[in-house]
Design a protein around this motif. Structure first.
Motif, PDB file in Angstrom:
ATOM      1  N   GLU A 179      43.403 -28.356   2.985  1.00 37.68           N
ATOM      2  CA  GLU A 179      43.024 -27.353   1.891  1.00 37.68           C
ATOM      3  C   GLU A 179      42.637 -26.152   2.536  1.00 37.68           C
ATOM      4  OE1 GLU A 179      40.575 -29.287  -1.002  1.00 37.68           O
ATOM      5  OE2 GLU A 179      42.108 -30.690  -1.615  1.00 37.68           O
ATOM      6  N   ALA A 180      41.674 -26.328   3.490  1.00 35.01           N
ATOM      7  CA  ALA A 180      41.064 -25.068   4.074  1.00 35.01           C
ATOM      8  C   ALA A 180      42.153 -24.478   4.758  1.00 35.01           C
ATOM      9  CB  ALA A 180      39.869 -25.676   5.048  1.00 35.01           C
ATOM     10  N   LEU A 181      43.021 -24.849   5.401  1.00 33.26           N
ATOM     11  CA  LEU A 181      44.059 -24.247   6.208  1.00 33.26           C
ATOM     12  C   LEU A 181      44.999 -23.424   5.205  1.00 33.26           C
ATOM     13  CD1 LEU A 181      45.272 -26.895   8.849  1.00 33.26           C
ATOM     14  CD2 LEU A 181      44.339 -24.709   9.471  1.00 33.26           C
ATOM     15  N   LEU A 182      45.236 -24.257   4.006  1.00 35.98           N
ATOM     16  CA  LEU A 182      46.106 -23.552   3.020  1.00 35.98           C
ATOM     17  C   LEU A 182      45.527 -22.252   2.460  1.00 35.98           C
ATOM     18  CD1 LEU A 182      47.950 -26.720   1.551  1.00 35.98           C
ATOM     19  CD2 LEU A 182      49.022 -24.770   3.014  1.00 35.98           C
ATOM     20  N   GLU A 183      44.394 -22.231   2.377  1.00 39.50           N
ATOM     21  CA  GLU A 183      43.541 -20.843   1.839  1.00 39.50           C
ATOM     22  C   GLU A 183      43.634 -19.733   2.627  1.00 39.50           C
ATOM     23  OE1 GLU A 183      39.336 -22.046   1.709  1.00 39.50           O
ATOM     24  OE2 GLU A 183      39.630 -23.586   0.013  1.00 39.50           O
ATOM     25  N   ASN A 184      44.291 -19.745   3.609  1.00 39.82           N
ATOM     26  CA  ASN A 184      44.630 -18.849   4.601  1.00 39.82           C
ATOM     27  C   ASN A 184      45.893 -18.235   4.188  1.00 39.82           C
ATOM     28  OD1 ASN A 184      42.573 -19.084   6.521  1.00 39.82           O
ATOM     29  ND2 ASN A 184      43.428 -20.610   7.499  1.00 39.82           N
TER      30      ASN A 184
END
Length: 147
Positions: free
Chosen positions: A120-125
Motif C-alpha cells: 500500500e505504501a509503495l502504491l501511494e507513490n
C-alpha cells in the motif's frame, strides 16, 4: 522503455530466487526464533483458530497433499502441532496448534499484514491511473505465465 522487458525479467528472476520452495513472498524477515519455512508458518497461521486435516490444508493453500504431509510431519516432530482423531470419523486426523506454536502463528499473521501495508505504501507513490495500469499488467502477466 526499451529496457523494461529486461527489467521485468530481472525482477521476476529475483522473485523466483527469493521464493524458491516457499508458499508465499513476504516483505521483511520473520521475527520468530524457530526456524520454519514460510509454508510451515502459513500452516500454523491457517489453523490458529480451527483444526484442519491435511486435505483441507492442501486445498486452502493450493499446495500438493505431499508437501502438506511433509510440513505437518515436521511441525508435529517439533511439537508445534497436535494430531487428534476426528470425533465423527476416527479415520480422519485433524491438526491443531500447541501453545508453543500460537505466537509463531500470530507473528506470521502480523508479517502478512506488514507485507500488505508495504504494498500500500509503495502504491501511494503512483496515481490512480498508474495503479490501474500496474494492476492490469500484473493480472495479465500472471495469466500469460499460467498458460
Amino acid at each position: 522503455m526499451n529496457n523494461l522487458p529486461v527489467l521485468i525479467d530481472n525482477c521476476l528472476h529475483e522473485i523466483v530466487l527469493s521464493s524458491e520452495n516457499q508458499l508465499e513472498i513476504l516483505v521483511g524477515t520473520c521475527q520468530s526464533q524457530v526456524k520454519l519455512t514460510n509454508t510451515q508458518e502459513h500452516i500454523l497461521m491457517l489453523i490458529e483458530n480451527n483444526s484442519y486435516t491435511n486435505t483441507e490444508i492442501a486445498k486452502e493453500l493450493n499446495v500438493s497433499q505431499a508437501a502438506i504431509t511433509k510440513a505437518t510431519k515436521s511441525l508435529l516432530a517439533q511439537g508445534l502441532l497436535v494430531a487428534v482423531r476426528d470425533r465423527k470419523d476416527a479415520r480422519v486426523i485433524r491438526f491443531s496448534l500447541t501453545e508453543e506454536a500460537k505466537p509463531i502463528a500470530a507473528e506470521h499473521a502480523h508479517h502478512h499484514a506488514h507485507t500488505l501495508k508495504t504494498y500500500e505504501a509503495l502504491l501511494e507513490n503512483y496515481s490512480v491511473d498508474e495503479r490501474e495500469v500496474i494492476g492490469r499488467f500484473l493480472s495479465e502477466l500472471v495469466e500469460k505465465i499460467r498458460k
